[in-house]
Write a protein that holds these residues in place. Sequence first.
Motif, mmCIF file in Angstrom:
data_model
loop_
_atom_site.group_PDB
_atom_site.id
_atom_site.type_symbol
_atom_site.label_atom_id
_atom_site.label_comp_id
_atom_site.label_asym_id
_atom_site.label_seq_id
_atom_site.Cartn_x
_atom_site.Cartn_y
_atom_site.Cartn_z
ATOM 1 N N CYS A 7 -63.784 106.730 114.022
ATOM 2 C CA CYS A 7 -64.908 107.053 114.900
ATOM 3 C C CYS A 7 -65.876 105.875 115.017
ATOM 4 C CB CYS A 7 -65.636 108.292 114.377
ATOM 5 S SG CYS A 7 -64.659 109.824 114.501
ATOM 6 N N ASP A 8 -66.076 105.165 113.922
ATOM 7 C CA ASP A 8 -66.952 103.991 113.964
ATOM 8 C C ASP A 8 -66.359 102.911 114.859
ATOM 9 O OD1 ASP A 8 -68.545 105.351 112.205
ATOM 10 O OD2 ASP A 8 -67.847 104.268 110.421
ATOM 11 N N ASP A 9 -65.052 102.757 114.815
ATOM 12 C CA ASP A 9 -64.395 101.767 115.667
ATOM 13 C C ASP A 9 -64.561 102.107 117.150
ATOM 14 O OD1 ASP A 9 -63.533 100.115 113.646
ATOM 15 O OD2 ASP A 9 -61.552 101.051 113.469
ATOM 16 N N GLN A 10 -64.614 103.390 117.470
ATOM 17 C CA GLN A 10 -64.826 103.780 118.864
ATOM 18 C C GLN A 10 -66.206 103.338 119.337
ATOM 19 O OE1 GLN A 10 -62.053 105.021 120.452
ATOM 20 N NE2 GLN A 10 -61.336 104.512 118.390
ATOM 21 N N GLN A 11 -67.200 103.397 118.432
ATOM 22 C CA GLN A 11 -68.521 102.908 118.797
ATOM 23 C C GLN A 11 -68.512 101.394 118.994
ATOM 24 O OE1 GLN A 11 -72.071 104.851 116.942
ATOM 25 N NE2 GLN A 11 -70.543 105.718 115.530
ATOM 26 N N ARG A 12 -67.776 100.699 118.144
ATOM 27 C CA ARG A 12 -67.673 99.245 118.299
ATOM 28 C C ARG A 12 -67.046 98.887 119.648
ATOM 29 N NH1 ARG A 12 -66.025 99.705 112.789
ATOM 30 N NH2 ARG A 12 -67.592 98.859 111.369
ATOM 31 N N LYS A 13 -66.053 99.658 120.062
ATOM 32 C CA LYS A 13 -65.414 99.402 121.347
ATOM 33 C C LYS A 13 -66.400 99.622 122.494
ATOM 34 C CE LYS A 13 -60.697 100.494 119.868
ATOM 35 N NZ LYS A 13 -59.537 101.417 120.006
ATOM 36 N N LEU A 14 -67.198 100.671 122.383
ATOM 37 C CA LEU A 14 -68.223 100.904 123.399
ATOM 38 C C LEU A 14 -69.235 99.762 123.408
ATOM 39 C CD1 LEU A 14 -68.868 104.723 122.899
ATOM 40 C CD2 LEU A 14 -67.908 103.639 124.933
ATOM 41 N N GLY A 15 -69.423 99.139 122.246
ATOM 42 C CA GLY A 15 -70.357 98.030 122.134
ATOM 43 C C GLY A 15 -69.917 96.782 122.870
ATOM 44 N N LYS A 16 -68.690 96.776 123.391
ATOM 45 C CA LYS A 16 -68.214 95.647 124.183
ATOM 46 C C LYS A 16 -68.608 95.784 125.652
ATOM 47 C CE LYS A 16 -64.252 94.794 121.162
ATOM 48 N NZ LYS A 16 -62.756 94.732 121.058
ATOM 49 N N ARG A 17 -69.214 96.933 125.973
ATOM 50 C CA ARG A 17 -69.624 97.177 127.351
ATOM 51 C C ARG A 17 -71.136 97.005 127.485
ATOM 52 N NH1 ARG A 17 -66.487 102.967 128.159
ATOM 53 N NH2 ARG A 17 -64.490 102.341 127.237
ATOM 54 N N ASN A 18 -71.556 96.775 128.690
ATOM 55 C CA ASN A 18 -72.987 96.714 128.972
ATOM 56 C C ASN A 18 -73.410 98.068 129.552
ATOM 57 O OD1 ASN A 18 -75.441 95.404 128.953
ATOM 58 N ND2 ASN A 18 -75.213 94.647 131.041
ATOM 59 N N ARG A 19 -74.711 98.307 129.568
ATOM 60 C CA ARG A 19 -75.267 99.550 130.103
ATOM 61 C C ARG A 19 -74.683 100.777 129.398
ATOM 62 N NH1 ARG A 19 -78.465 98.650 134.349
ATOM 63 N NH2 ARG A 19 -78.291 96.642 135.423
ATOM 64 N N VAL A 20 -74.922 100.865 128.115
ATOM 65 C CA VAL A 20 -74.441 101.994 127.334
ATOM 66 C C VAL A 20 -75.547 102.458 126.387
ATOM 67 C CG1 VAL A 20 -73.443 100.492 125.557
ATOM 68 C CG2 VAL A 20 -72.590 102.823 125.809
ATOM 69 N N VAL A 21 -75.648 103.772 126.212
ATOM 70 C CA VAL A 21 -76.591 104.376 125.264
ATOM 71 C C VAL A 21 -75.769 105.171 124.257
ATOM 72 C CG1 VAL A 21 -78.506 105.980 124.933
ATOM 73 C CG2 VAL A 21 -78.425 104.547 126.988
ATOM 74 N N ILE A 22 -75.948 104.873 122.978
ATOM 75 C CA ILE A 22 -75.202 105.583 121.934
ATOM 76 C C ILE A 22 -76.180 106.149 120.909
ATOM 77 C CG2 ILE A 22 -73.449 105.424 120.135
ATOM 78 C CD1 ILE A 22 -72.129 103.222 121.613
#
Length: 205
Positions: A87-102
Amino acid sequence: MSRRIYTRRAVSRGQGVFSHQITITSMAGVGGTTLYNRLNRTLGDKFEFATAGGIFRKRGKDLGFQDIESFVIHNNAHPEEGHDEWCDDQQRKLGKRNRVVIEGRLSHIFLPHAFRVLLVCPLHVRAQRRHEDTKGSTFEGELIKMLKRDVRDSERYDTLYPGWFWQHKDFDLVVNTAFNSDRETEKRVLEGHEKWWWHQKKKNR
């Protein structure tokens, strides 16, 4: 607004500084979910939104668990299966995108270049809020449950990420929700992000 802000040093190290990422960190009952939902309504057409809890729940559902409680029990009993890390890795993957709120307890770790927001609130205020929102509960009961959850979360994070402790200096904005309404908290975050973005833009020219 530019999509990304890069410094020459960051580029040389392969580290992009993303100008429009926001992370929301808080303990249970502080107001992280409320802030997340408000920002989703305000920025939903411009940002991607995700929660660590939502990622975890989807993981459990995909693995065939009937509800989140049974998956939590299984996960706690079998840490060797690595569901937390997944699950943490999924957040890291989202962190490669711009315009994201987590929104998540440790999202600021996985998106180190984001505008990092920490929400805080005294335990007794959090327990009182939960008591008012939960039919048939007592303040004392909610206080004990919340304290146990805080301890359980801390022990879990200590195992996964030693030294994770939330220090105010690790965040770009700290808001005490005991003294700010939901609307005021959202306003402070939006204004804080705008100021932070202009500072980043000026610094990285």
